[in-house]
Write an enzyme that holds these catalytic residues in place. Structure first.
Site, mmCIF file in Angstrom:
data_model
loop_
_atom_site.group_PDB
_atom_site.id
_atom_site.type_symbol
_atom_site.label_atom_id
_atom_site.label_comp_id
_atom_site.label_asym_id
_atom_site.label_seq_id
_atom_site.Cartn_x
_atom_site.Cartn_y
_atom_site.Cartn_z
ATOM 1 N N LYS A 5 -11.754 -1.842 7.012
ATOM 2 C CA LYS A 5 -10.934 -2.752 7.798
ATOM 3 C C LYS A 5 -11.418 -2.788 9.247
ATOM 4 O O LYS A 5 -11.421 -3.817 9.866
ATOM 5 C CB LYS A 5 -9.462 -2.325 7.768
ATOM 6 C CG LYS A 5 -8.923 -2.053 6.363
ATOM 7 C CD LYS A 5 -8.773 -3.314 5.513
ATOM 8 C CE LYS A 5 -8.693 -3.038 4.030
ATOM 9 N NZ LYS A 5 -7.490 -2.397 3.569
ATOM 10 N N TRP B 182 0.835 -1.214 0.000
ATOM 11 C CA TRP B 182 0.000 0.000 0.000
ATOM 12 C C TRP B 182 0.856 1.245 0.000
ATOM 13 O O TRP B 182 0.544 2.225 -0.688
ATOM 14 C CB TRP B 182 -0.973 -0.024 1.175
ATOM 15 C CG TRP B 182 -1.965 -1.146 1.092
ATOM 16 C CD1 TRP B 182 -2.104 -2.182 1.971
ATOM 17 C CD2 TRP B 182 -2.947 -1.365 0.061
ATOM 18 N NE1 TRP B 182 -3.115 -3.021 1.550
ATOM 19 C CE2 TRP B 182 -3.637 -2.543 0.389
ATOM 20 C CE3 TRP B 182 -3.295 -0.667 -1.098
ATOM 21 C CZ2 TRP B 182 -4.671 -3.047 -0.408
ATOM 22 C CZ3 TRP B 182 -4.321 -1.168 -1.895
ATOM 23 C CH2 TRP B 182 -4.993 -2.343 -1.543
ATOM 24 N N ASP C 243 -1.388 6.664 6.366
ATOM 25 C CA ASP C 243 -2.493 5.777 6.012
ATOM 26 C C ASP C 243 -2.691 4.838 7.205
ATOM 27 O O ASP C 243 -1.813 4.039 7.528
ATOM 28 C CB ASP C 243 -2.107 4.987 4.751
ATOM 29 C CG ASP C 243 -3.135 3.930 4.350
ATOM 30 O OD1 ASP C 243 -4.129 3.728 5.079
ATOM 31 O OD2 ASP C 243 -2.929 3.293 3.291
#
Ligand SMILES: *Cc1c(COP(=O)(O)O)cnc(C)c1O
Length: 360
Positions: free
Chosen positions: A195, A101, A171
Protein backbone atom coordinates in the site's frame (compact mmCIF):
# COMPACT_ATOMS: atom_id res chain seq x y z
CA UNK A 1 6.72 6.44 -21.76
CA UNK A 2 3.87 8.04 -19.95
CA UNK A 3 2.78 7.36 -16.42
CA UNK A 4 -0.78 7.71 -15.20
CA UNK A 5 -1.98 9.07 -11.87
CA UNK A 6 -2.55 5.78 -10.11
CA UNK A 7 -5.11 5.95 -7.28
CA UNK A 8 -5.06 2.20 -6.64
CA UNK A 9 -5.65 1.02 -3.06
CA UNK A 10 -2.92 -1.60 -3.50
CA UNK A 11 -0.63 -2.62 -5.01
CA UNK A 12 -0.19 1.09 -5.37
CA UNK A 13 1.92 3.97 -6.62
CA UNK A 14 5.62 3.98 -5.66
CA UNK A 15 8.06 6.90 -5.88
CA UNK A 16 9.28 7.30 -9.45
CA UNK A 17 12.80 7.92 -8.19
CA UNK A 18 12.82 4.51 -6.54
CA UNK A 19 11.60 2.75 -9.68
CA UNK A 20 14.22 4.48 -11.80
CA UNK A 21 17.02 3.60 -9.42
CA UNK A 22 15.89 -0.04 -9.36
CA UNK A 23 15.81 -0.03 -13.16
CA UNK A 24 19.35 1.31 -13.31
CA UNK A 25 20.53 -1.41 -10.94
CA UNK A 26 18.57 -4.18 -12.62
CA UNK A 27 21.35 -5.86 -14.61
CA UNK A 28 24.30 -5.02 -12.40
CA UNK A 29 23.74 -4.16 -8.77
CA UNK A 30 26.63 -1.93 -7.77
CA UNK A 31 29.38 -3.87 -9.51
CA UNK A 32 28.21 -7.35 -8.48
CA UNK A 33 27.43 -8.18 -12.12
CA UNK A 34 23.98 -9.46 -11.19
CA UNK A 35 20.50 -8.32 -10.28
CA UNK A 36 19.39 -8.32 -6.63
CA UNK A 37 16.87 -10.94 -7.81
CA UNK A 38 19.69 -13.28 -8.75
CA UNK A 39 21.76 -12.81 -5.63
CA UNK A 40 22.25 -15.20 -2.70
CA UNK A 41 20.44 -13.87 0.33
CA UNK A 42 23.52 -14.93 2.31
CA UNK A 43 25.87 -12.78 0.22
CA UNK A 44 27.66 -9.74 1.61
CA UNK A 45 25.83 -7.49 -0.83
CA UNK A 46 22.40 -8.73 0.23
CA UNK A 47 23.23 -8.71 3.92
CA UNK A 48 24.03 -5.02 3.56
CA UNK A 49 20.70 -4.43 1.80
CA UNK A 50 18.52 -6.02 4.50
CA UNK A 51 20.54 -4.60 7.39
CA UNK A 52 20.38 -1.10 5.97
CA UNK A 53 16.65 -1.46 5.33
CA UNK A 54 16.09 -2.41 8.95
CA UNK A 55 18.33 0.38 10.25
CA UNK A 56 16.55 2.99 8.12
CA UNK A 57 13.11 1.79 9.22
CA UNK A 58 14.21 1.88 12.86
CA UNK A 59 15.43 5.43 12.40
CA UNK A 60 12.28 6.57 10.57
CA UNK A 61 9.88 5.12 13.15
CA UNK A 62 12.14 5.62 16.13
CA UNK A 63 11.76 1.92 17.02
CA UNK A 64 13.08 1.12 20.51
CA UNK A 65 15.75 -1.58 20.95
CA UNK A 66 13.35 -3.93 22.70
CA UNK A 67 11.35 -4.36 19.48
CA UNK A 68 12.28 -6.73 16.66
CA UNK A 69 11.71 -5.85 13.02
CA UNK A 70 10.79 -8.88 10.90
CA UNK A 71 10.52 -8.99 7.11
CA UNK A 72 8.15 -11.88 6.40
CA UNK A 73 6.05 -13.33 3.60
CA UNK A 74 2.40 -14.18 3.16
CA UNK A 75 1.14 -10.61 3.05
CA UNK A 76 -0.87 -8.97 5.80
CA UNK A 77 -3.40 -11.81 5.71
CA UNK A 78 -0.88 -14.36 6.98
CA UNK A 79 -0.68 -12.29 10.16
CA UNK A 80 -4.38 -12.84 10.79
CA UNK A 81 -3.37 -16.39 11.83
CA UNK A 82 0.18 -15.77 13.07
CA UNK A 83 -0.98 -13.27 15.68
CA UNK A 84 -3.38 -15.61 17.52
CA UNK A 85 -1.08 -18.63 17.07
CA UNK A 86 1.79 -16.79 18.74
CA UNK A 87 0.04 -14.44 21.14
CA UNK A 88 -3.07 -16.22 22.43
CA UNK A 89 -1.55 -17.72 25.58
CA UNK A 90 -4.92 -17.57 27.42
CA UNK A 91 -6.75 -18.26 24.18
CA UNK A 92 -8.66 -14.99 24.54
CA UNK A 93 -8.39 -11.82 22.47
CA UNK A 94 -10.53 -8.74 21.91
CA UNK A 95 -11.17 -7.41 18.40
CA UNK A 96 -12.44 -4.01 17.29
CA UNK A 97 -14.11 -4.58 13.95
CA UNK A 98 -14.00 -1.44 11.78
CA UNK A 99 -13.94 -2.97 8.29
CA UNK A 100 -13.42 -6.05 6.14
CA UNK A 101 -9.76 -6.51 7.08
CA UNK A 102 -10.45 -6.34 10.81
CA UNK A 103 -13.38 -8.69 10.30
CA UNK A 104 -11.22 -11.21 8.47
CA UNK A 105 -8.62 -11.02 11.25
CA UNK A 106 -11.36 -11.54 13.83
CA UNK A 107 -12.82 -14.51 11.96
CA UNK A 108 -9.38 -16.09 11.67
CA UNK A 109 -8.72 -15.63 15.40
CA UNK A 110 -12.00 -17.45 16.14
CA UNK A 111 -10.36 -20.60 14.74
CA UNK A 112 -7.69 -20.53 17.44
CA UNK A 113 -9.41 -19.32 20.59
CA UNK A 114 -12.09 -17.11 22.04
CA UNK A 115 -12.07 -13.93 19.99
CA UNK A 116 -14.46 -11.27 21.28
CA UNK A 117 -15.85 -8.58 19.05
CA UNK A 118 -15.83 -5.78 21.63
CA UNK A 119 -16.79 -2.96 19.23
CA UNK A 120 -17.87 -2.63 15.61
CA UNK A 121 -19.01 -0.03 13.12
CA UNK A 122 -20.67 -2.51 10.80
CA UNK A 123 -24.12 -1.05 11.68
CA UNK A 124 -23.29 1.95 9.47
CA UNK A 125 -21.27 0.24 6.74
CA UNK A 126 -18.02 0.88 8.65
CA UNK A 127 -18.24 4.61 7.94
CA UNK A 128 -16.94 5.64 11.36
CA UNK A 129 -14.63 4.59 14.20
CA UNK A 130 -16.52 3.61 17.37
CA UNK A 131 -15.77 5.25 20.70
CA UNK A 132 -13.00 3.10 22.18
CA UNK A 133 -12.34 5.02 25.37
CA UNK A 134 -14.07 2.57 27.71
CA UNK A 135 -14.66 -0.80 26.05
CA UNK A 136 -15.46 -4.05 27.86
CA UNK A 137 -11.87 -5.36 27.60
CA UNK A 138 -11.74 -8.98 28.71
CA UNK A 139 -10.01 -9.63 32.02
CA UNK A 140 -7.85 -12.38 30.49
CA UNK A 141 -7.42 -10.96 26.96
CA UNK A 142 -3.99 -11.67 25.51
CA UNK A 143 -4.27 -8.62 23.29
CA UNK A 144 -6.61 -6.04 21.77
CA UNK A 145 -6.63 -5.92 17.97
CA UNK A 146 -7.32 -3.02 15.62
CA UNK A 147 -6.97 -2.23 11.94
CA UNK A 148 -5.69 1.33 12.28
CA UNK A 149 -6.54 2.61 8.80
CA UNK A 150 -9.45 0.98 7.01
CA UNK A 151 -8.40 0.84 3.39
CA UNK A 152 -11.80 -0.03 1.95
CA UNK A 153 -13.95 2.40 3.98
CA UNK A 154 -11.50 5.27 4.43
CA UNK A 155 -11.59 5.56 8.21
CA UNK A 156 -8.66 5.92 10.58
CA UNK A 157 -8.23 5.72 14.35
CA UNK A 158 -7.21 9.25 15.39
CA UNK A 159 -6.77 8.11 18.98
CA UNK A 160 -5.77 4.58 19.91
CA UNK A 161 -8.24 2.55 21.95
CA UNK A 162 -7.93 2.44 25.70
CA UNK A 163 -6.80 -1.18 26.08
CA UNK A 164 -6.79 -0.96 29.88
CA UNK A 165 -3.23 -2.23 30.02
CA UNK A 166 -3.61 -5.03 27.47
CA UNK A 167 -1.21 -5.40 24.55
CA UNK A 168 -2.30 -3.50 21.45
CA UNK A 169 -1.88 -5.22 18.06
CA UNK A 170 -2.39 -3.08 14.95
CA UNK A 171 -2.65 -3.72 11.24
CA UNK A 172 -1.20 -0.55 9.68
CA UNK A 173 -0.97 -1.83 6.09
CA UNK A 174 -2.55 1.23 4.52
CA UNK A 175 -1.09 3.93 6.79
CA UNK A 176 2.44 2.55 7.22
CA UNK A 177 4.98 5.43 7.34
CA UNK A 178 2.33 8.00 6.47
CA UNK A 179 2.85 9.87 9.75
CA UNK A 180 4.86 9.53 12.98
CA UNK A 181 3.84 6.79 15.44
CA UNK A 182 4.70 6.08 19.04
CA UNK A 183 5.84 2.46 18.73
CA UNK A 184 5.88 2.00 22.52
CA UNK A 185 2.07 2.13 22.59
CA UNK A 186 1.88 -1.14 20.65
CA UNK A 187 2.90 -4.74 21.24
CA UNK A 188 2.77 -5.52 17.54
CA UNK A 189 2.58 -3.20 14.53
CA UNK A 190 2.41 -4.93 11.19
CA UNK A 191 1.54 -4.22 7.61
CA UNK A 192 1.65 -5.59 4.11
CA UNK A 193 3.95 -3.27 2.18
CA UNK A 194 2.06 -3.00 -1.12
CA UNK A 195 0.00 0.00 0.00
CA UNK A 196 2.70 2.48 0.93
CA UNK A 197 6.15 0.88 0.86
CA UNK A 198 6.90 -1.70 -1.79
CA UNK A 199 5.92 -4.77 -3.82
CA UNK A 200 3.21 -7.16 -2.61
CA UNK A 201 4.17 -10.27 -0.67
CA UNK A 202 6.37 -8.66 1.99
CA UNK A 203 4.86 -8.03 5.40
CA UNK A 204 6.78 -6.10 8.03
CA UNK A 205 6.19 -7.03 11.68
CA UNK A 206 7.44 -4.80 14.48
CA UNK A 207 7.06 -6.76 17.69
CA UNK A 208 8.03 -6.20 21.32
CA UNK A 209 10.59 -8.80 22.37
CA UNK A 210 8.70 -10.15 25.38
CA UNK A 211 5.89 -11.25 23.04
CA UNK A 212 8.26 -13.52 21.11
CA UNK A 213 8.27 -16.86 22.92
CA UNK A 214 8.38 -20.62 22.37
CA UNK A 215 4.98 -20.82 24.03
CA UNK A 216 2.78 -20.87 20.95
CA UNK A 217 -0.41 -22.78 20.18
CA UNK A 218 0.25 -26.51 19.65
CA UNK A 219 0.62 -27.35 15.98
CA UNK A 220 1.91 -23.92 14.95
CA UNK A 221 4.07 -24.52 11.88
CA UNK A 222 7.73 -23.52 12.19
CA UNK A 223 7.34 -20.90 9.47
CA UNK A 224 4.55 -19.24 11.44
CA UNK A 225 6.53 -18.75 14.66
CA UNK A 226 7.79 -15.23 15.29
CA UNK A 227 10.66 -16.69 17.31
CA UNK A 228 12.19 -18.62 14.42
CA UNK A 229 12.24 -15.48 12.25
CA UNK A 230 13.46 -13.24 15.08
CA UNK A 231 16.28 -15.66 16.00
CA UNK A 232 17.39 -15.78 12.37
CA UNK A 233 17.19 -12.10 11.48
CA UNK A 234 14.34 -12.74 8.98
CA UNK A 235 16.66 -15.22 7.21
CA UNK A 236 15.37 -18.56 8.50
CA UNK A 237 14.59 -19.34 4.89
CA UNK A 238 14.98 -17.25 1.75
CA UNK A 239 13.29 -13.94 2.48
CA UNK A 240 11.33 -12.02 -0.19
CA UNK A 241 14.68 -10.58 -1.16
CA UNK A 242 13.87 -8.30 -4.06
CA UNK A 243 10.80 -6.88 -2.32
CA UNK A 244 12.83 -6.00 0.77
CA UNK A 245 15.38 -4.26 -1.46
CA UNK A 246 12.65 -2.02 -2.90
CA UNK A 247 11.28 -1.33 0.61
CA UNK A 248 14.79 -0.25 1.59
CA UNK A 249 14.86 2.24 -1.27
CA UNK A 250 11.48 3.64 -0.23
CA UNK A 251 12.75 4.09 3.35
CA UNK A 252 15.66 6.12 1.98
CA UNK A 253 13.27 8.15 -0.19
CA UNK A 254 11.13 8.96 2.88
CA UNK A 255 14.23 9.99 4.82
CA UNK A 256 15.15 12.29 1.96
CA UNK A 257 11.68 13.87 2.05
CA UNK A 258 12.31 14.75 5.69
CA UNK A 259 11.01 11.67 7.52
CA UNK A 260 7.58 10.96 8.93
CA UNK A 261 6.80 14.50 10.14
CA UNK A 262 7.32 15.74 6.59
CA UNK A 263 5.30 12.82 5.18
CA UNK A 264 2.45 13.72 7.51
CA UNK A 265 2.46 17.38 6.47
CA UNK A 266 2.54 16.36 2.81
CA UNK A 267 -0.29 13.85 3.29
CA UNK A 268 -2.46 16.30 5.24
CA UNK A 269 -2.06 18.88 2.52
CA UNK A 270 -3.03 16.40 -0.21
CA UNK A 271 -6.01 15.00 1.68
CA UNK A 272 -7.30 18.51 2.51
CA UNK A 273 -7.42 19.40 -1.20
CA UNK A 274 -9.71 16.46 -1.87
CA UNK A 275 -11.83 16.66 1.29
CA UNK A 276 -12.33 20.42 0.95
CA UNK A 277 -13.61 19.91 -2.54
CA UNK A 278 -15.90 17.05 -1.48
CA UNK A 279 -17.35 19.22 1.31
CA UNK A 280 -18.21 22.02 -1.12
CA UNK A 281 -19.29 19.91 -4.10
CA UNK A 282 -22.87 19.84 -5.36
CA UNK A 283 -22.33 16.44 -6.94
CA UNK A 284 -19.76 14.43 -5.00
CA UNK A 285 -19.77 13.64 -1.34
CA UNK A 286 -17.48 11.79 1.05
CA UNK A 287 -18.89 8.71 2.78
CA UNK A 288 -17.00 8.87 6.08
CA UNK A 289 -17.74 10.70 9.32
CA UNK A 290 -15.61 13.82 9.21
CA UNK A 291 -13.54 13.23 12.36
CA UNK A 292 -12.63 9.68 11.31
CA UNK A 293 -11.41 10.42 7.79
CA UNK A 294 -8.30 8.66 6.55
CA UNK A 295 -5.40 10.60 5.05
CA UNK A 296 -4.72 7.72 2.68
CA UNK A 297 -8.01 6.37 1.31
CA UNK A 298 -10.79 8.73 0.32
CA UNK A 299 -14.11 7.12 -0.70
CA UNK A 300 -16.80 9.26 -2.31
CA UNK A 301 -20.04 8.92 -4.28
CA UNK A 302 -22.36 10.94 -6.47
CA UNK A 303 -25.41 9.15 -5.10
CA UNK A 304 -26.18 7.77 -8.56
CA UNK A 305 -24.57 4.48 -9.58
CA UNK A 306 -24.73 5.22 -13.29
CA UNK A 307 -23.06 8.57 -12.79
CA UNK A 308 -20.40 6.90 -10.62
CA UNK A 309 -19.63 4.47 -13.44
CA UNK A 310 -19.52 7.30 -15.97
CA UNK A 311 -17.11 9.22 -13.75
CA UNK A 312 -14.76 6.26 -13.34
CA UNK A 313 -14.75 5.66 -17.07
CA UNK A 314 -14.12 9.27 -18.04
CA UNK A 315 -11.49 9.67 -15.34
CA UNK A 316 -9.63 6.65 -16.68
CA UNK A 317 -9.68 8.08 -20.18
CA UNK A 318 -8.21 11.30 -18.76
CA UNK A 319 -5.30 9.45 -17.08
CA UNK A 320 -6.67 8.92 -13.56
CA UNK A 321 -6.53 5.17 -12.93
CA UNK A 322 -8.14 2.88 -10.37
CA UNK A 323 -10.76 5.23 -8.94
CA UNK A 324 -13.47 2.61 -8.74
CA UNK A 325 -14.52 1.91 -5.15
CA UNK A 326 -14.03 -1.49 -3.56
CA UNK A 327 -16.40 -4.12 -4.96
CA UNK A 328 -18.19 -4.39 -1.60
CA UNK A 329 -19.04 -0.67 -1.32
CA UNK A 330 -19.25 0.74 -4.85
CA UNK A 331 -18.80 4.43 -5.67
CA UNK A 332 -15.29 5.79 -5.97
CA UNK A 333 -12.17 5.71 -3.86
CA UNK A 334 -8.99 7.71 -4.35
CA UNK A 335 -6.02 6.23 -2.52
CA UNK A 336 -3.46 8.97 -2.07
CA UNK A 337 -0.50 7.22 -0.49
CA UNK A 338 2.90 8.79 0.25
CA UNK A 339 4.12 8.53 -3.33
CA UNK A 340 1.08 10.24 -4.89
CA UNK A 341 2.31 13.72 -5.85
CA UNK A 342 0.29 16.76 -4.87
CA UNK A 343 -0.29 17.55 -8.58
CA UNK A 344 -2.07 14.20 -8.89
CA UNK A 345 -4.67 15.28 -6.35
CA UNK A 346 -4.93 18.84 -7.71
CA UNK A 347 -5.52 17.55 -11.21
CA UNK A 348 -8.05 15.01 -9.99
CA UNK A 349 -10.01 17.77 -8.25
CA UNK A 350 -9.89 19.91 -11.41
CA UNK A 351 -11.26 16.96 -13.33
CA UNK A 352 -14.00 16.41 -10.75
CA UNK A 353 -15.02 20.08 -10.97
CA UNK A 354 -15.32 19.81 -14.72
CA UNK A 355 -17.34 16.60 -14.41
CA UNK A 356 -19.59 18.29 -11.87
CA UNK A 357 -20.30 21.21 -14.20
CA UNK A 358 -21.15 18.84 -17.01
CA UNK A 359 -23.31 16.49 -14.97
CA UNK A 360 -24.80 18.20 -11.91
C1 LIG B 1 -4.55 -4.82 1.76
C2 LIG B 1 -4.77 -5.03 3.20
C3 LIG B 1 -4.68 -6.29 3.80
C4 LIG B 1 -4.40 -7.55 3.01
O1 LIG B 1 -3.10 -7.58 2.54
P1 LIG B 1 -2.53 -8.87 1.78
O2 LIG B 1 -1.08 -8.55 1.67
O3 LIG B 1 -3.22 -8.95 0.47
O4 LIG B 1 -2.79 -10.04 2.63
C5 LIG B 1 -4.86 -6.39 5.16
N1 LIG B 1 -5.13 -5.31 5.92
C6 LIG B 1 -5.24 -4.09 5.38
C7 LIG B 1 -5.53 -2.91 6.26
C8 LIG B 1 -5.06 -3.90 4.02
O5 LIG B 1 -5.18 -2.67 3.48
Amino acid sequence: MSRVYNFSAGPAVLPEEVLKEAAEEMLDYRGTGMSVMEMSHRSKAYEAIIQEAEADLRELMNIPDNYKVLFLQGGASQQFAMIPMNLMKNKVADYIVTGQWAKKAYQEACIYGKANKIASSEDQTFSYIPDCSDLPISEDADYVYICENNTIYGTKFKTLPNTKGKTLVADVSSCFLSEPVDVTKYGVIYGGVQKNIGPAGVVIVIIREDLITEDVLPGTPTMLKYKIHADNGSMYNTPPAYGIYICGKVFKWIKKQGGLEAMKAHNEKKAAILYDFLDSSRLFKGTVRREDRSLMNVPFVTGNEELDAKFVKEAKAAGFENLKGHRTVGGMRASIYNAMPIEGVEKLVEFMKKFEEENA
